[in-house]
Design a protein around this motif. Structure first.
Motif, PDB file in Angstrom:
ATOM      1  N   ARG A 104       0.693  -1.209  -0.012  1.00  0.00           N
ATOM      2  CA  ARG A 104      -0.090  -0.023  -0.080  1.00  0.00           C
ATOM      3  C   ARG A 104       0.980   1.386   0.155  1.00  0.00           C
ATOM      4  NH1 ARG A 104      -5.659  -0.610   1.111  1.00  0.00           N
ATOM      5  NH2 ARG A 104      -6.049  -2.827   1.296  1.00  0.00           N
ATOM      6  N   GLU A 105       0.275   2.222  -0.412  1.00  0.00           N
ATOM      7  CA  GLU A 105       0.766   3.674  -0.215  1.00  0.00           C
ATOM      8  C   GLU A 105       0.381   4.122   0.963  1.00  0.00           C
ATOM      9  OE1 GLU A 105       2.658   5.805  -2.842  1.00  0.00           O
ATOM     10  OE2 GLU A 105       2.493   7.397  -1.709  1.00  0.00           O
ATOM     11  N   LEU A 106       1.269   4.515   2.093  1.00  0.00           N
ATOM     12  CA  LEU A 106       0.778   5.032   3.327  1.00  0.00           C
ATOM     13  C   LEU A 106       0.841   6.313   3.535  1.00  0.00           C
ATOM     14  CD1 LEU A 106       2.630   2.224   5.477  1.00  0.00           C
ATOM     15  CD2 LEU A 106       0.280   1.953   4.561  1.00  0.00           C
ATOM     16  N   LEU A 107      -0.388   6.913   4.091  1.00  0.00           N
ATOM     17  CA  LEU A 107      -0.357   8.468   4.638  1.00  0.00           C
ATOM     18  C   LEU A 107      -0.049   8.462   5.974  1.00  0.00           C
ATOM     19  CD1 LEU A 107      -3.393   9.767   2.483  1.00  0.00           C
ATOM     20  CD2 LEU A 107      -0.978   9.521   1.635  1.00  0.00           C
ATOM     21  N   ILE A 108       1.106   8.890   6.600  1.00  0.00           N
ATOM     22  CA  ILE A 108       1.062   9.246   7.540  1.00  0.00           C
ATOM     23  C   ILE A 108       0.654  10.604   8.136  1.00  0.00           C
ATOM     24  CG2 ILE A 108       2.994   9.358   9.645  1.00  0.00           C
ATOM     25  CD1 ILE A 108       4.927   7.831   7.418  1.00  0.00           C
ATOM     26  N   LEU A 109      -0.276  10.445   9.321  1.00  0.00           N
ATOM     27  CA  LEU A 109      -1.102  11.755   9.424  1.00  0.00           C
ATOM     28  C   LEU A 109      -0.513  12.081  11.379  1.00  0.00           C
ATOM     29  CD1 LEU A 109      -4.733  10.399   8.866  1.00  0.00           C
ATOM     30  CD2 LEU A 109      -3.007  11.550   7.404  1.00  0.00           C
ATOM     31  N   ASP A 110      -0.322  13.412  11.365  1.00  0.00           N
ATOM     32  CA  ASP A 110       0.022  13.824  12.568  1.00  0.00           C
ATOM     33  C   ASP A 110      -0.144  15.553  12.558  1.00  0.00           C
ATOM     34  OD1 ASP A 110       0.919  14.519  15.113  1.00  0.00           O
ATOM     35  OD2 ASP A 110       2.598  13.136  15.112  1.00  0.00           O
ATOM     36  N   PRO A 111      -0.777  16.052  13.237  1.00  0.00           N
ATOM     37  CA  PRO A 111      -0.919  17.567  13.045  1.00  0.00           C
ATOM     38  C   PRO A 111       0.230  18.347  13.225  1.00  0.00           C
ATOM     39  CG  PRO A 111      -2.357  16.770  14.723  1.00  0.00           C
ATOM     40  CD  PRO A 111      -1.595  15.544  14.370  1.00  0.00           C
ATOM     41  N   MET A 112       1.240  17.663  14.056  1.00  0.00           N
ATOM     42  CA  MET A 112       2.413  18.479  14.380  1.00  0.00           C
ATOM     43  C   MET A 112       3.791  17.821  13.850  1.00  0.00           C
ATOM     44  SD  MET A 112       0.466  20.834  15.623  1.00  0.00           S
ATOM     45  CE  MET A 112       1.270  22.284  16.471  1.00  0.00           C
ATOM     46  N   LEU A 113       4.378  18.788  13.265  1.00  0.00           N
ATOM     47  CA  LEU A 113       5.959  18.277  12.843  1.00  0.00           C
ATOM     48  C   LEU A 113       6.844  19.438  13.718  1.00  0.00           C
ATOM     49  CD1 LEU A 113       7.701  16.247  11.436  1.00  0.00           C
ATOM     50  CD2 LEU A 113       7.555  17.922   9.446  1.00  0.00           C
ATOM     51  N   ALA A 114       7.035  19.202  14.622  1.00  0.00           N
ATOM     52  CA  ALA A 114       8.051  19.980  15.461  1.00  0.00           C
ATOM     53  C   ALA A 114       9.586  19.607  15.256  1.00  0.00           C
ATOM     54  CB  ALA A 114       7.469  20.008  16.963  1.00  0.00           C
ATOM     55  N   THR A 115      10.187  18.913  16.210  1.00  0.00           N
ATOM     56  CA  THR A 115      11.499  18.539  16.044  1.00  0.00           C
ATOM     57  C   THR A 115      11.608  17.598  14.767  1.00  0.00           C
ATOM     58  OG1 THR A 115      11.468  16.735  17.548  1.00  0.00           O
ATOM     59  CG2 THR A 115      12.309  18.745  18.334  1.00  0.00           C
ATOM     60  N   GLY A 116      10.786  16.993  14.576  1.00  0.00           N
ATOM     61  CA  GLY A 116      10.713  15.671  13.487  1.00  0.00           C
ATOM     62  C   GLY A 116      10.879  14.502  14.227  1.00  0.00           C
ATOM     63  N   GLY A 117      11.247  14.346  15.502  1.00  0.00           N
ATOM     64  CA  GLY A 117      11.799  13.296  16.055  1.00  0.00           C
ATOM     65  C   GLY A 117      10.541  12.123  16.271  1.00  0.00           C
ATOM     66  N   SER A 118       9.223  12.364  16.300  1.00  0.00           N
ATOM     67  CA  SER A 118       8.245  11.591  16.278  1.00  0.00           C
ATOM     68  C   SER A 118       8.070  11.001  15.013  1.00  0.00           C
ATOM     69  CB  SER A 118       7.007  11.940  16.815  1.00  0.00           C
ATOM     70  OG  SER A 118       7.082  12.574  18.109  1.00  0.00           O
ATOM     71  N   ALA A 119       7.873  11.964  13.807  1.00  0.00           N
ATOM     72  CA  ALA A 119       7.818  11.467  12.432  1.00  0.00           C
ATOM     73  C   ALA A 119       8.640  10.571  11.774  1.00  0.00           C
ATOM     74  CB  ALA A 119       7.213  12.657  11.621  1.00  0.00           C
ATOM     75  N   SER A 120       9.928  11.071  12.248  1.00  0.00           N
ATOM     76  CA  SER A 120      11.072  10.059  11.729  1.00  0.00           C
ATOM     77  C   SER A 120      11.125   8.841  12.249  1.00  0.00           C
ATOM     78  CB  SER A 120      12.313  11.005  12.303  1.00  0.00           C
ATOM     79  OG  SER A 120      13.459  10.216  11.662  1.00  0.00           O
ATOM     80  N   ALA A 121      10.752   8.871  13.535  1.00  0.00           N
ATOM     81  CA  ALA A 121      10.805   7.431  14.364  1.00  0.00           C
ATOM     82  C   ALA A 121       9.286   6.697  13.881  1.00  0.00           C
ATOM     83  CB  ALA A 121      10.431   7.579  15.777  1.00  0.00           C
ATOM     84  N   ALA A 122       8.254   7.135  13.540  1.00  0.00           N
ATOM     85  CA  ALA A 122       7.209   6.724  12.977  1.00  0.00           C
ATOM     86  C   ALA A 122       7.626   5.881  11.627  1.00  0.00           C
ATOM     87  CB  ALA A 122       5.986   7.351  12.744  1.00  0.00           C
ATOM     88  N   ILE A 123       8.309   6.898  10.694  1.00  0.00           N
ATOM     89  CA  ILE A 123       8.760   6.236   9.441  1.00  0.00           C
ATOM     90  C   ILE A 123       9.598   5.299   9.386  1.00  0.00           C
ATOM     91  CG2 ILE A 123      10.071   7.145   7.274  1.00  0.00           C
ATOM     92  CD1 ILE A 123       8.936   9.892   7.743  1.00  0.00           C
ATOM     93  N   ASN A 124      10.536   5.225  10.472  1.00  0.00           N
ATOM     94  CA  ASN A 124      11.437   4.116  10.616  1.00  0.00           C
ATOM     95  C   ASN A 124      10.710   2.787  10.890  1.00  0.00           C
ATOM     96  OD1 ASN A 124      14.092   5.223  10.370  1.00  0.00           O
ATOM     97  ND2 ASN A 124      13.992   5.960  12.355  1.00  0.00           N
ATOM     98  N   PHE A 125       9.616   2.788  11.822  1.00  0.00           N
ATOM     99  CA  PHE A 125       8.943   1.267  12.177  1.00  0.00           C
ATOM    100  C   PHE A 125       8.271   1.046  10.884  1.00  0.00           C
ATOM    101  CE2 PHE A 125       7.913   3.566  16.402  1.00  0.00           C
ATOM    102  CZ  PHE A 125       8.918   3.102  17.181  1.00  0.00           C
ATOM    103  N   ILE A 126       7.834   2.012   9.971  1.00  0.00           N
ATOM    104  CA  ILE A 126       7.025   1.439   8.892  1.00  0.00           C
ATOM    105  C   ILE A 126       8.076   0.959   7.912  1.00  0.00           C
ATOM    106  CG2 ILE A 126       5.958   2.495   6.808  1.00  0.00           C
ATOM    107  CD1 ILE A 126       4.617   4.420   8.692  1.00  0.00           C
ATOM    108  N   LYS A 127       9.183   1.644   7.438  1.00  0.00           N
ATOM    109  CA  LYS A 127      10.207   1.057   6.719  1.00  0.00           C
ATOM    110  C   LYS A 127      10.732  -0.386   7.290  1.00  0.00           C
ATOM    111  CE  LYS A 127      11.823   5.120   4.486  1.00  0.00           C
ATOM    112  NZ  LYS A 127      13.011   6.163   4.646  1.00  0.00           N
ATOM    113  N   GLN A 128      10.769  -0.489   8.857  1.00  0.00           N
ATOM    114  CA  GLN A 128      11.455  -1.718   9.391  1.00  0.00           C
ATOM    115  C   GLN A 128      10.407  -2.903   9.028  1.00  0.00           C
ATOM    116  OE1 GLN A 128      11.709  -1.079  13.537  1.00  0.00           O
ATOM    117  NE2 GLN A 128      13.539   0.224  13.111  1.00  0.00           N
ATOM    118  N   ARG A 129       9.086  -2.441   8.603  1.00  0.00           N
ATOM    119  CA  ARG A 129       8.252  -3.669   8.226  1.00  0.00           C
ATOM    120  C   ARG A 129       8.153  -3.800   6.846  1.00  0.00           C
ATOM    121  NH1 ARG A 129       7.598  -1.776  13.049  1.00  0.00           N
ATOM    122  NH2 ARG A 129       6.227  -3.103  14.743  1.00  0.00           N
ATOM    123  N   GLY A 130       9.057  -3.149   6.190  1.00  0.00           N
ATOM    124  CA  GLY A 130       8.903  -3.250   4.387  1.00  0.00           C
ATOM    125  C   GLY A 130       8.320  -2.624   3.790  1.00  0.00           C
ATOM    126  N   CYS A 131       7.608  -1.486   4.195  1.00  0.00           N
ATOM    127  CA  CYS A 131       6.880  -0.628   3.443  1.00  0.00           C
ATOM    128  C   CYS A 131       7.869   0.575   3.232  1.00  0.00           C
ATOM    129  CB  CYS A 131       5.994   0.004   4.241  1.00  0.00           C
ATOM    130  SG  CYS A 131       4.843  -1.282   5.154  1.00  0.00           S
TER     131      CYS A 131
END
Ligand SMILES: O=P(O)(O)OC[C@H]1O[C@H](OP(=O)(O)OP(=O)(O)O)[C@H](O)[C@@H]1O
Ligand SMILES: O=c1cc[nH]c(=O)[nH]1
Ligand SMILES: [Mg+2]
Length: 209
Positions: free
Chosen positions: A125-152
């Motif tokens: 699938r093409e995934l849309l990651i949703l979060d209202p706030m991108l501050a330091t970017g730490g949370s979004a970067s970690a979320a993307i890592n989890f997703i990539k670790q699962r092969g997406c």
């Protein structure tokens, strides 16, 4: 390098201004976040692939276009990302929904993981990651890592407000992930909050403070 798309549509900007107002209450905040998410996903999906199909109308047959590329999935980052799910689902009702639970440690500003459950077929699938706030970017970067670790490896990041620091972090850690925002704000304050921002999105959405 990640593409950054800022949506300057008057409706989005009007609704976001009401959300920023500290006097806007939880009910209105929640409704506006959902509405903006719907408007944003309309544009985020503008380049999705379509194919020609033949449709029989009550009058005649005709050649039309329908979606043909990867199916969509949406992945809200808890908690605040939950406020964007309904708006997106309204437009993409067949999307599967995964959840990533992260909170930002208030002292270190580092993300702490507490949940991750993605649809079984996320890889396709093409995934849309949703979060209202991108501050330091730490949370979004970690979320993307989890997703990539699962092969997406096909995903887009959709935020309401981003700080330049967050954009730079994603562009450095995940240059393959494009970022879609309603507003690019000025900077982060000493507590890692976006300025001018809208305060703590999760607390305003759920009325926890
Ligand atoms: O870019 P960052 O510096 O990582 O900050 C952004 C994160 O902070 C907020 O979540 P928060 O930690 O407040 O959790 P919550 O949604 O449960 O309130 C927000 O929803 C993002 O996930
Ligand atoms: O401004 C900010 C920064 C992080 N998380 C929020 O909810 N707001
Ligand atoms: Mg919060």
């Amino acid at each position: 390098m990640s593409k950054v798309v800022v949506f300057d549509h008057p409706l989005i900007q009007h609704k976001l201004s009401i959300m920023r107002d500290k006097n806007t209450g939880t009910k209105e905040f929640r409704e506006l976040l959902s509405e903006i998410a719907m408007l944003m996903v309309f544009e985020v999906t503008r380049d999705l692939e379509t194919k020609e199909v033949e449709v029989e109308t009550p009058i005649t047959t005709c050649k039309c276009r329908m979606l043909s590329g990867k199916k969509l999935g949406i992945v809200p980052i808890l908690r605040a990302g939950l406020g964007m799910v309904d708006g997106v689902i309204n437009l993409v009702p067949a999307a599967r929904v995964g959840h990533i639970g992260l909170y930002r440690d208030p002292k270190s500003l580092e993300p702490v993981e507490y949940y991750c459950k993605l649809p079984e077929d996320s890889v396709n699938r093409e995934l849309l990651i949703l979060d209202p706030m991108l501050a330091t970017g730490g949370s979004a970067s970690a979320a993307i890592n989890f997703i990539k670790q699962r092969g997406c490896h096909h995903m887009r990041l959709v935020n309401l407000i981003a700080a330049p620091e967050g954009i730079a972090r994603i562009q450095k850690d995940h240059p393959d992930v494009d970022i879609y925002v309603a507003a690019l704000d000025d900077h982060l304050n000493d507590h890692g909050y976006i300025v001018p921002g809208l305060g703590d999105a999760g607390d305003r959405l759920f009325g926890t403070k």
